[in-house]
Design a protein around this motif. Structure first.
Motif, PDB file in Angstrom:
ATOM      1  N   TRP A  32       1.645 -89.469 -50.213  1.00  0.00           N
ATOM      2  CA  TRP A  32       0.685 -88.413 -50.533  1.00  0.00           C
ATOM      3  C   TRP A  32      -0.255 -88.072 -49.374  1.00  0.00           C
ATOM      4  O   TRP A  32      -0.480 -86.889 -49.098  1.00  0.00           O
ATOM      5  CB  TRP A  32      -0.106 -88.798 -51.778  1.00  0.00           C
ATOM      6  CG  TRP A  32       0.641 -88.563 -53.057  1.00  0.00           C
ATOM      7  CD1 TRP A  32       1.203 -89.496 -53.871  1.00  0.00           C
ATOM      8  CD2 TRP A  32       0.901 -87.292 -53.677  1.00  0.00           C
ATOM      9  NE1 TRP A  32       1.810 -88.903 -54.947  1.00  0.00           N
ATOM     10  CE2 TRP A  32       1.632 -87.544 -54.864  1.00  0.00           C
ATOM     11  CE3 TRP A  32       0.596 -85.975 -53.350  1.00  0.00           C
ATOM     12  CZ2 TRP A  32       2.057 -86.534 -55.721  1.00  0.00           C
ATOM     13  CZ3 TRP A  32       1.021 -84.950 -54.205  1.00  0.00           C
ATOM     14  CH2 TRP A  32       1.743 -85.242 -55.365  1.00  0.00           C
ATOM     15  N   PRO A  33      -0.855 -89.055 -48.672  1.00  0.00           N
ATOM     16  CA  PRO A  33      -1.739 -88.683 -47.549  1.00  0.00           C
ATOM     17  C   PRO A  33      -1.021 -87.849 -46.487  1.00  0.00           C
ATOM     18  O   PRO A  33      -1.602 -86.918 -45.926  1.00  0.00           O
ATOM     19  CB  PRO A  33      -2.184 -90.041 -46.993  1.00  0.00           C
ATOM     20  CG  PRO A  33      -2.101 -90.958 -48.166  1.00  0.00           C
ATOM     21  CD  PRO A  33      -0.895 -90.515 -48.929  1.00  0.00           C
ATOM     22  N   ASP A  34       0.270 -88.168 -46.218  1.00  0.00           N
ATOM     23  CA  ASP A  34       1.047 -87.389 -45.240  1.00  0.00           C
ATOM     24  C   ASP A  34       1.266 -85.965 -45.746  1.00  0.00           C
ATOM     25  O   ASP A  34       1.196 -85.004 -44.981  1.00  0.00           O
ATOM     26  CB  ASP A  34       2.399 -88.060 -44.986  1.00  0.00           C
ATOM     27  CG  ASP A  34       2.257 -89.504 -44.556  1.00  0.00           C
ATOM     28  OD1 ASP A  34       1.425 -89.764 -43.684  1.00  0.00           O
ATOM     29  OD2 ASP A  34       2.967 -90.360 -45.104  1.00  0.00           O
ATOM     30  N   TRP A  35       1.560 -85.865 -47.025  1.00  0.00           N
ATOM     31  CA  TRP A  35       1.840 -84.552 -47.611  1.00  0.00           C
ATOM     32  C   TRP A  35       0.587 -83.675 -47.572  1.00  0.00           C
ATOM     33  O   TRP A  35       0.638 -82.514 -47.160  1.00  0.00           O
ATOM     34  CB  TRP A  35       2.340 -84.724 -49.035  1.00  0.00           C
ATOM     35  CG  TRP A  35       2.900 -83.480 -49.661  1.00  0.00           C
ATOM     36  CD1 TRP A  35       4.151 -82.960 -49.489  1.00  0.00           C
ATOM     37  CD2 TRP A  35       2.234 -82.606 -50.581  1.00  0.00           C
ATOM     38  NE1 TRP A  35       4.312 -81.816 -50.232  1.00  0.00           N
ATOM     39  CE2 TRP A  35       3.146 -81.571 -50.911  1.00  0.00           C
ATOM     40  CE3 TRP A  35       0.962 -82.586 -51.142  1.00  0.00           C
ATOM     41  CZ2 TRP A  35       2.822 -80.544 -51.793  1.00  0.00           C
ATOM     42  CZ3 TRP A  35       0.634 -81.566 -52.023  1.00  0.00           C
ATOM     43  CH2 TRP A  35       1.551 -80.552 -52.340  1.00  0.00           C
ATOM     44  N   PHE A  36      -0.551 -84.230 -47.965  1.00  0.00           N
ATOM     45  CA  PHE A  36      -1.799 -83.456 -47.928  1.00  0.00           C
ATOM     46  C   PHE A  36      -2.176 -83.093 -46.488  1.00  0.00           C
ATOM     47  O   PHE A  36      -2.642 -81.984 -46.220  1.00  0.00           O
ATOM     48  CB  PHE A  36      -2.932 -84.248 -48.584  1.00  0.00           C
ATOM     49  CG  PHE A  36      -2.918 -84.200 -50.085  1.00  0.00           C
ATOM     50  CD1 PHE A  36      -3.116 -82.992 -50.755  1.00  0.00           C
ATOM     51  CD2 PHE A  36      -2.702 -85.344 -50.840  1.00  0.00           C
ATOM     52  CE1 PHE A  36      -3.103 -82.944 -52.150  1.00  0.00           C
ATOM     53  CE2 PHE A  36      -2.687 -85.296 -52.225  1.00  0.00           C
ATOM     54  CZ  PHE A  36      -2.886 -84.087 -52.879  1.00  0.00           C
ATOM     55  N   ALA A  37      -1.970 -84.027 -45.553  1.00  0.00           N
ATOM     56  CA  ALA A  37      -2.310 -83.755 -44.149  1.00  0.00           C
ATOM     57  C   ALA A  37      -1.484 -82.608 -43.594  1.00  0.00           C
ATOM     58  O   ALA A  37      -1.960 -81.847 -42.741  1.00  0.00           O
ATOM     59  CB  ALA A  37      -2.094 -85.015 -43.309  1.00  0.00           C
ATOM     60  N   ASN A  38      -0.261 -82.458 -44.084  1.00  0.00           N
ATOM     61  CA  ASN A  38       0.593 -81.359 -43.632  1.00  0.00           C
ATOM     62  C   ASN A  38      -0.022 -79.993 -43.951  1.00  0.00           C
ATOM     63  O   ASN A  38       0.251 -78.999 -43.276  1.00  0.00           O
ATOM     64  CB  ASN A  38       1.971 -81.474 -44.298  1.00  0.00           C
ATOM     65  CG  ASN A  38       2.962 -80.446 -43.799  1.00  0.00           C
ATOM     66  OD1 ASN A  38       3.437 -80.524 -42.665  1.00  0.00           O
ATOM     67  ND2 ASN A  38       3.268 -79.467 -44.641  1.00  0.00           N
ATOM     68  N   PHE A  39      -0.885 -79.962 -44.978  1.00  0.00           N
ATOM     69  CA  PHE A  39      -1.542 -78.711 -45.379  1.00  0.00           C
ATOM     70  C   PHE A  39      -3.042 -78.739 -45.039  1.00  0.00           C
ATOM     71  O   PHE A  39      -3.841 -78.036 -45.655  1.00  0.00           O
ATOM     72  CB  PHE A  39      -1.340 -78.476 -46.880  1.00  0.00           C
ATOM     73  CG  PHE A  39       0.110 -78.443 -47.274  1.00  0.00           C
ATOM     74  CD1 PHE A  39       0.927 -77.375 -46.906  1.00  0.00           C
ATOM     75  CD2 PHE A  39       0.679 -79.496 -47.982  1.00  0.00           C
ATOM     76  CE1 PHE A  39       2.260 -77.356 -47.257  1.00  0.00           C
ATOM     77  CE2 PHE A  39       2.022 -79.481 -48.334  1.00  0.00           C
ATOM     78  CZ  PHE A  39       2.817 -78.411 -47.963  1.00  0.00           C
ATOM     79  N   ASN A  40      -3.377 -79.590 -44.078  1.00  0.00           N
ATOM     80  CA  ASN A  40      -4.762 -79.690 -43.587  1.00  0.00           C
ATOM     81  C   ASN A  40      -5.749 -80.047 -44.690  1.00  0.00           C
ATOM     82  O   ASN A  40      -6.844 -79.500 -44.768  1.00  0.00           O
ATOM     83  CB  ASN A  40      -5.181 -78.379 -42.904  1.00  0.00           C
ATOM     84  CG  ASN A  40      -4.302 -78.047 -41.712  1.00  0.00           C
ATOM     85  OD1 ASN A  40      -4.040 -78.900 -40.869  1.00  0.00           O
ATOM     86  ND2 ASN A  40      -3.830 -76.804 -41.657  1.00  0.00           N
ATOM     87  N   ARG A  41      -5.339 -80.972 -45.532  1.00  0.00           N
ATOM     88  CA  ARG A  41      -6.206 -81.472 -46.593  1.00  0.00           C
ATOM     89  C   ARG A  41      -6.510 -82.944 -46.356  1.00  0.00           C
ATOM     90  O   ARG A  41      -5.728 -83.656 -45.727  1.00  0.00           O
ATOM     91  CB  ARG A  41      -5.550 -81.302 -47.976  1.00  0.00           C
ATOM     92  CG  ARG A  41      -5.257 -79.872 -48.403  1.00  0.00           C
ATOM     93  CD  ARG A  41      -6.504 -79.015 -48.439  1.00  0.00           C
ATOM     94  NE  ARG A  41      -6.334 -77.791 -49.185  1.00  0.00           N
ATOM     95  CZ  ARG A  41      -5.733 -76.683 -48.724  1.00  0.00           C
ATOM     96  NH1 ARG A  41      -5.206 -76.677 -47.499  1.00  0.00           N
ATOM     97  NH2 ARG A  41      -5.660 -75.592 -49.465  1.00  0.00           N
ATOM     98  N   PRO A  42      -7.620 -83.448 -46.876  1.00  0.00           N
ATOM     99  CA  PRO A  42      -7.937 -84.874 -46.708  1.00  0.00           C
ATOM    100  C   PRO A  42      -7.041 -85.745 -47.578  1.00  0.00           C
ATOM    101  O   PRO A  42      -6.268 -85.235 -48.402  1.00  0.00           O
ATOM    102  CB  PRO A  42      -9.399 -84.946 -47.165  1.00  0.00           C
ATOM    103  CG  PRO A  42      -9.531 -83.825 -48.150  1.00  0.00           C
ATOM    104  CD  PRO A  42      -8.656 -82.719 -47.626  1.00  0.00           C
ATOM    105  N   ALA A  43      -7.152 -87.040 -47.407  1.00  0.00           N
ATOM    106  CA  ALA A  43      -6.404 -87.970 -48.254  1.00  0.00           C
ATOM    107  C   ALA A  43      -6.907 -87.865 -49.692  1.00  0.00           C
ATOM    108  O   ALA A  43      -8.087 -87.596 -49.931  1.00  0.00           O
ATOM    109  CB  ALA A  43      -6.568 -89.394 -47.745  1.00  0.00           C
ATOM    110  N   PRO A  44      -6.041 -88.068 -50.683  1.00  0.00           N
ATOM    111  CA  PRO A  44      -6.462 -87.938 -52.082  1.00  0.00           C
ATOM    112  C   PRO A  44      -7.450 -89.035 -52.469  1.00  0.00           C
ATOM    113  O   PRO A  44      -7.429 -90.137 -51.917  1.00  0.00           O
ATOM    114  CB  PRO A  44      -5.145 -88.068 -52.853  1.00  0.00           C
ATOM    115  CG  PRO A  44      -4.262 -88.860 -51.954  1.00  0.00           C
ATOM    116  CD  PRO A  44      -4.617 -88.445 -50.565  1.00  0.00           C
ATOM    117  N   SER A  45      -8.298 -88.727 -53.443  1.00  0.00           N
ATOM    118  CA  SER A  45      -9.313 -89.682 -53.881  1.00  0.00           C
ATOM    119  C   SER A  45      -9.141 -90.100 -55.334  1.00  0.00           C
ATOM    120  O   SER A  45      -9.912 -90.906 -55.852  1.00  0.00           O
ATOM    121  CB  SER A  45     -10.710 -89.066 -53.711  1.00  0.00           C
ATOM    122  OG  SER A  45     -10.813 -87.854 -54.459  1.00  0.00           O
ATOM    123  N   GLY A  46      -8.113 -89.554 -56.007  1.00  0.00           N
ATOM    124  CA  GLY A  46      -7.912 -89.867 -57.421  1.00  0.00           C
ATOM    125  C   GLY A  46      -7.259 -91.223 -57.623  1.00  0.00           C
ATOM    126  O   GLY A  46      -6.866 -91.898 -56.666  1.00  0.00           O
TER     127      GLY A  46
END
Length: 291
Positions: free
Chosen positions: A202-216
């Motif tokens: 998930w952190p890699d996937w979010f980073a691909n779209f310039n988003r931070p690591a998930p917090s849930g």
């Protein structure tokens, strides 16, 4: 009579390989079902035979010397070749057959559904599957992997390159009111950590779209099929390959939660092992043929 091979005791070599692989006499003794003293005795005998120290011994453990590292690499290669041969003898296939190793997920989601179509055109070729989620594949003609085929020493065929999307049940999407990628940052997520496959997390996937690591909250599993089942049970969102999970999407067992699609960093590929039969190669070319 002269010995045909200039080798020390094979028992000493096997004992050394176990100790070198574990970097521990204690772990080697447990693996070989002997005492640590017996392991130490055999390795000292091998060192006397070679007139070389193979380990540097420290209070907290051991490490290989340069000579020990050279011997360990040679033994690993030799033992892998022997292991492959022994596995082939134990699992001898009929002349017309082909054997293939794959993970539980790859077998269930991609390989098994294709066997019916193969048998329609090649009814005389028997296929046996080895389900293997850990370790190297020995004694088979073919094996399926996810990763970089260029890293393999042998012959390979790329099967397909996919795209990774966020998936979940329709109920999960409605419960958490998911509409955009930012909505996923704080919802429960299912993490698959197999330990052997380089799955995108998930952190890699979010980073691909310039988003931070998930917090849930996270739900961690080491089997991809169980991860999919957890997603179907509304536990969380899961990352999935769009093509591989086409059946899930078409029947709405899972739905795409957001429009974002990431190109997979790796391919699914087929490794053709050195002694693959003509029919195994026929099966390999059929699997790798573009749909």
């Amino acid at each position: 009579m002269l010995k045909p091979y200039d080798l020390p005791s094979l028992g000493d070599l096997a004992c050394f390989e176990a100790a070198a692989r574990n970097l521990s006499f204690k772990l080697a003794s447990a693996e070989l079902n002997v005492t640590p003293a017996a392991v130490s005795h055999r390795i000292k005998a091998l060192e006397r035979d070679l007139d070389q120290p193979l380990f540097n011994r420290h209070y907290r453990g051991v490490e290989l010397t340069e000579s020990g590292a050279l011997l360990f690499v040679a033994l690993q290669r030799g033992f892998e070749t022997i292991s492959d041969c022994v596995a082939r003898i134990r699992n001898h296939q009929a002349h017309m057959g082909a054997s293939i190793a794959a993970t539980t997920a790859m077998s269930g989601l991609w390989l098994t559904p294709r066997l019916g179509a193969f048998w329609k055109t090649h009814p005389g070729v028997a296929i046996s599957q080895l389900i293997q989620d850990q370790g190297k594949s020995h004694g088979v003609d073919l094996s399926i992997h996810y990763g970089d085929p260029a890293a393999e020493e042998g012959e390979t065929r790329v099967l397909f390159h996919d795209r990774i999307v966020a998936m979940g049940s329709q109920q999960f999407a409605e419960t958490w009111k998911i509409e955009t990628i930012d909505d996923l940052l704080s919802v429960p997520l299912i993490h698959t950590q197999s330990g052997i496959n380089p799955y995108t997390e998930w952190p890699d996937w979010f980073a691909n779209f310039n988003r931070p690591a998930p917090s849930g909250p996270g739900f961690y599993l080491n089997n991809y099929l169980i991860s999919l089942q957890a997603a179907e049970d509304h536990i969380g969102a899961v990352l999935g390959w769009e093509g591989l999970l086409g059946g899930y999407l078409s029947t709405e067992r899972l739905v795409r939660l957001t429009p974002e699609t990431m190109e997979s960093p790796h391919s699914f590929y087929l490794r053709i092992h050195g002694r693959a039969s003509a029919n195994a190669r026929l099966f390999a070319e059929w699997l790798a043929k573009p749909a």
